[in-house]
Design a protein around this motif. Structure first.
Motif, PDB file in Angstrom:
ATOM      1  N   GLY A 162       0.776  -1.202   0.072  1.00 18.93           N
ATOM      2  CA  GLY A 162       0.069  -0.092  -0.024  1.00 18.93           C
ATOM      3  C   GLY A 162       0.775   1.243  -0.123  1.00 18.93           C
ATOM      4  N   THR A 163       0.760   2.128   0.928  1.00 18.75           N
ATOM      5  CA  THR A 163       1.104   3.394   1.181  1.00 18.75           C
ATOM      6  C   THR A 163       2.738   3.188   1.357  1.00 18.75           C
ATOM      7  OG1 THR A 163       1.071   3.803   3.499  1.00 18.75           O
ATOM      8  CG2 THR A 163      -0.650   4.431   1.868  1.00 18.75           C
ATOM      9  N   LEU A 164       3.257   1.944   1.464  1.00 22.01           N
ATOM     10  CA  LEU A 164       4.847   1.832   1.650  1.00 22.01           C
ATOM     11  C   LEU A 164       5.265   1.411   0.229  1.00 22.01           C
ATOM     12  CD1 LEU A 164       5.022   0.122   4.943  1.00 22.01           C
ATOM     13  CD2 LEU A 164       5.962   1.979   4.634  1.00 22.01           C
ATOM     14  N   ARG A 165       4.789   1.166  -0.695  1.00 24.64           N
ATOM     15  CA  ARG A 165       5.263   0.966  -1.952  1.00 24.64           C
ATOM     16  C   ARG A 165       6.006   2.150  -2.547  1.00 24.64           C
ATOM     17  NH1 ARG A 165       0.621  -1.892  -5.334  1.00 24.64           N
ATOM     18  NH2 ARG A 165       2.412  -2.452  -6.808  1.00 24.64           N
ATOM     19  N   PRO A 166       6.924   1.998  -3.499  1.00 28.07           N
ATOM     20  CA  PRO A 166       7.675   3.147  -4.165  1.00 28.07           C
ATOM     21  C   PRO A 166       6.634   4.112  -4.805  1.00 28.07           C
ATOM     22  CG  PRO A 166       8.655   1.054  -4.617  1.00 28.07           C
ATOM     23  CD  PRO A 166       7.447   0.656  -4.000  1.00 28.07           C
ATOM     24  N   GLY A 167       7.135   5.353  -4.698  1.00 24.44           N
ATOM     25  CA  GLY A 167       6.008   6.499  -4.989  1.00 24.44           C
ATOM     26  C   GLY A 167       4.903   6.988  -4.018  1.00 24.44           C
ATOM     27  N   GLN A 168       4.987   6.005  -3.225  1.00 26.31           N
ATOM     28  CA  GLN A 168       3.621   6.359  -2.126  1.00 26.31           C
ATOM     29  C   GLN A 168       4.310   7.005  -1.047  1.00 26.31           C
ATOM     30  OE1 GLN A 168       0.157   5.669  -3.073  1.00 26.31           O
ATOM     31  NE2 GLN A 168       1.426   5.323  -4.746  1.00 26.31           N
ATOM     32  N   PRO A 169       3.442   7.874  -0.304  1.00 27.25           N
ATOM     33  CA  PRO A 169       4.034   8.511   0.912  1.00 27.25           C
ATOM     34  C   PRO A 169       4.739   8.043   2.026  1.00 27.25           C
ATOM     35  CG  PRO A 169       1.667   8.660   1.018  1.00 27.25           C
ATOM     36  CD  PRO A 169       2.062   8.022  -0.396  1.00 27.25           C
ATOM     37  N   ASN A 170       4.460   7.039   2.479  1.00 27.31           N
ATOM     38  CA  ASN A 170       5.079   6.281   3.514  1.00 27.31           C
ATOM     39  C   ASN A 170       6.298   5.383   2.890  1.00 27.31           C
ATOM     40  OD1 ASN A 170       3.445   7.116   5.869  1.00 27.31           O
ATOM     41  ND2 ASN A 170       1.954   5.677   5.259  1.00 27.31           N
ATOM     42  N   GLY A 207      22.889  -3.016   8.402  1.00 32.02           N
ATOM     43  CA  GLY A 207      22.625  -2.451   9.621  1.00 32.02           C
ATOM     44  C   GLY A 207      21.587  -1.695  10.108  1.00 32.02           C
ATOM     45  N   ALA A 208      20.670  -1.713   9.001  1.00 29.82           N
ATOM     46  CA  ALA A 208      19.481  -0.952   9.234  1.00 29.82           C
ATOM     47  C   ALA A 208      18.228  -1.661   9.850  1.00 29.82           C
ATOM     48  CB  ALA A 208      18.881  -0.100   7.980  1.00 29.82           C
ATOM     49  N   TYR A 209      18.306  -3.033   9.723  1.00 29.84           N
ATOM     50  CA  TYR A 209      17.198  -4.116  10.166  1.00 29.84           C
ATOM     51  C   TYR A 209      16.547  -3.668  11.415  1.00 29.84           C
ATOM     52  CZ  TYR A 209      14.181  -8.224   9.590  1.00 29.84           C
ATOM     53  OH  TYR A 209      13.208  -8.754   9.499  1.00 29.84           O
ATOM     54  N   PRO A 210      17.274  -3.532  12.549  1.00 28.87           N
ATOM     55  CA  PRO A 210      16.521  -3.139  13.901  1.00 28.87           C
ATOM     56  C   PRO A 210      15.667  -1.883  13.626  1.00 28.87           C
ATOM     57  CG  PRO A 210      18.804  -3.880  14.297  1.00 28.87           C
ATOM     58  CD  PRO A 210      18.592  -3.579  12.758  1.00 28.87           C
ATOM     59  N   GLU A 211      16.301  -0.931  13.082  1.00 32.64           N
ATOM     60  CA  GLU A 211      15.332   0.410  13.045  1.00 32.64           C
ATOM     61  C   GLU A 211      14.373   0.290  12.055  1.00 32.64           C
ATOM     62  OE1 GLU A 211      16.056   4.996  11.719  1.00 32.64           O
ATOM     63  OE2 GLU A 211      17.833   3.568  11.076  1.00 32.64           O
ATOM     64  N   LEU A 212      14.427  -0.224  10.935  1.00 36.35           N
ATOM     65  CA  LEU A 212      13.370  -0.641   9.923  1.00 36.35           C
ATOM     66  C   LEU A 212      12.044  -1.347  10.677  1.00 36.35           C
ATOM     67  CD1 LEU A 212      12.237  -0.108   7.201  1.00 36.35           C
ATOM     68  CD2 LEU A 212      13.602  -2.337   6.425  1.00 36.35           C
ATOM     69  N   LEU A 213      12.634  -2.449  11.150  1.00 34.41           N
ATOM     70  CA  LEU A 213      11.518  -3.228  12.021  1.00 34.41           C
ATOM     71  C   LEU A 213      10.716  -2.350  12.903  1.00 34.41           C
ATOM     72  CD1 LEU A 213      10.187  -6.080  12.357  1.00 34.41           C
ATOM     73  CD2 LEU A 213      12.077  -6.339  14.050  1.00 34.41           C
ATOM     74  N   ALA A 214      11.427  -1.740  13.758  1.00 34.23           N
ATOM     75  CA  ALA A 214      10.818  -0.673  14.957  1.00 34.23           C
ATOM     76  C   ALA A 214       9.843   0.231  14.182  1.00 34.23           C
ATOM     77  CB  ALA A 214      11.839   0.094  15.696  1.00 34.23           C
ATOM     78  N   VAL A 215      10.413   0.943  12.997  1.00 33.05           N
ATOM     79  CA  VAL A 215       9.570   1.843  12.344  1.00 33.05           C
ATOM     80  C   VAL A 215       8.133   1.403  11.719  1.00 33.05           C
ATOM     81  CG1 VAL A 215       9.494   3.160  10.202  1.00 33.05           C
ATOM     82  CG2 VAL A 215      11.492   3.703  11.936  1.00 33.05           C
ATOM     83  N   LEU A 216       8.554   0.100  11.248  1.00 29.88           N
ATOM     84  CA  LEU A 216       7.448  -0.550  10.358  1.00 29.88           C
ATOM     85  C   LEU A 216       6.308  -0.977  11.433  1.00 29.88           C
ATOM     86  CD1 LEU A 216       8.787  -2.480   7.274  1.00 29.88           C
ATOM     87  CD2 LEU A 216       7.639  -0.067   7.597  1.00 29.88           C
ATOM     88  N   ASP A 217       6.606  -1.393  12.507  1.00 30.44           N
ATOM     89  CA  ASP A 217       5.669  -1.972  13.656  1.00 30.44           C
ATOM     90  C   ASP A 217       5.160  -0.946  14.223  1.00 30.44           C
ATOM     91  OD1 ASP A 217       6.481  -4.717  13.296  1.00 30.44           O
ATOM     92  OD2 ASP A 217       7.705  -4.691  15.365  1.00 30.44           O
ATOM     93  N   ARG A 218       5.857   0.315  14.450  1.00 28.44           N
ATOM     94  CA  ARG A 218       5.100   1.344  14.894  1.00 28.44           C
ATOM     95  C   ARG A 218       4.046   1.881  13.797  1.00 28.44           C
ATOM     96  NH1 ARG A 218       9.321   3.597  16.994  1.00 28.44           N
ATOM     97  NH2 ARG A 218       9.911   4.543  14.986  1.00 28.44           N
ATOM     98  N   LEU A 219       4.441   2.106  12.742  1.00 28.45           N
ATOM     99  CA  LEU A 219       3.562   2.517  11.557  1.00 28.45           C
ATOM    100  C   LEU A 219       2.255   1.791  11.533  1.00 28.45           C
ATOM    101  CD1 LEU A 219       2.810   4.528   9.037  1.00 28.45           C
ATOM    102  CD2 LEU A 219       3.974   2.601   7.696  1.00 28.45           C
ATOM    103  N   GLU A 220       2.458   0.362  11.638  1.00 30.67           N
ATOM    104  CA  GLU A 220       1.179  -0.597  11.449  1.00 30.67           C
ATOM    105  C   GLU A 220       0.656  -0.887  12.702  1.00 30.67           C
ATOM    106  OE1 GLU A 220       0.757  -0.669   8.595  1.00 30.67           O
ATOM    107  OE2 GLU A 220       2.433  -0.956   7.244  1.00 30.67           O
ATOM    108  N   GLY A 259      -2.211   7.831   3.967  1.00 31.81           N
ATOM    109  CA  GLY A 259      -2.569   6.812   4.798  1.00 31.81           C
ATOM    110  C   GLY A 259      -1.357   6.011   5.159  1.00 31.81           C
ATOM    111  N   ARG A 260      -1.601   5.097   5.861  1.00 31.63           N
ATOM    112  CA  ARG A 260      -0.467   4.252   6.642  1.00 31.63           C
ATOM    113  C   ARG A 260       0.486   3.353   5.680  1.00 31.63           C
ATOM    114  NH1 ARG A 260      -1.328   3.233  11.475  1.00 31.63           N
ATOM    115  NH2 ARG A 260      -3.311   4.146  11.424  1.00 31.63           N
ATOM    116  N   ARG A 261      -0.126   2.340   5.113  1.00 27.74           N
ATOM    117  CA  ARG A 261       0.339   1.167   4.408  1.00 27.74           C
ATOM    118  C   ARG A 261       1.062   1.799   3.276  1.00 27.74           C
ATOM    119  NH1 ARG A 261       1.778  -3.126   5.965  1.00 27.74           N
ATOM    120  NH2 ARG A 261       1.284  -4.271   4.307  1.00 27.74           N
TER     121      ARG A 261
END
Length: 147
Positions: free
Chosen positions: A12-20, A70-83, A145-147
């Motif tokens: 959804g909104t996490l796809r390339p070109g989308q706001p998230n 090196g970005a995995y922990p931060e990425l996981l935390a950001v996505l869990d919070r968003l979702e 939106g979110r996703r």
């Protein structure tokens, strides 16, 4: 890929070109590749979609997002919070994060990935024909939106 360091399937909104995508993924990803989630359908939500597994077949169109070194922990935390994911089966979850096999578009290979699917408190709207959020948006432009 070892342990829980799986790529993320976004639809959804996490796809390339989308706001998230720009807000959450920029600088945290190594690569993005087209994929689809079989055995699921996509529903509209209030500005973002919900994937629902095992709901009459179908598939959801999206991308596999691979974390940058090196970005995995931060990425996981950001996505869990968003979702709004608080942990497996938590009553406040808007989405559940599940390990699912997705099909990579370039070769049809099954790839294990994290997928955020509708949780119990989610209220999915109408089904999106074809399972493609960008197609639902009409011309593929950004949808808030979110996703």
């Amino acid at each position: 890929m070892s342990g829980g360091l799986l790529p993320f399937f976004v639809y959804g909104t996490l796809r390339p070109g989308q706001p998230n995508h720009a807000l959450c993924l920029a600088g945290r990803t190594a690569r993005v590749e087209a994929a689809r989630l079989p055995g699921a359908v996509l529903h509209d939500g209030p500005g973002y979609p919900y994937a629902v597994r095992g709901a009459g077949g179908g598939e959801v169109v999206g991308e596999l997002v691979h974390a940058a070194p090196g970005a995995y922990p931060e990425l996981l935390a950001v996505l869990d919070r968003l979702e709004e994911y608080h942990g497996p089966g938590h009553e406040l979850n808007l989405y559940e994060r599940l390990r699912c096999d997705v099909l990579r578009a370039r070769d049809g290979a099954r790839v294990p990935a994290w997928v955020y699917v509708a949780a119990a408190r989610a209220v999915p709207g109408p089904r999106i024909p074809g399972g493609d959020w960008l197609g639902r948006a009409g011309d593929g432009t950004a949808v808030t939106g979110r996703r």
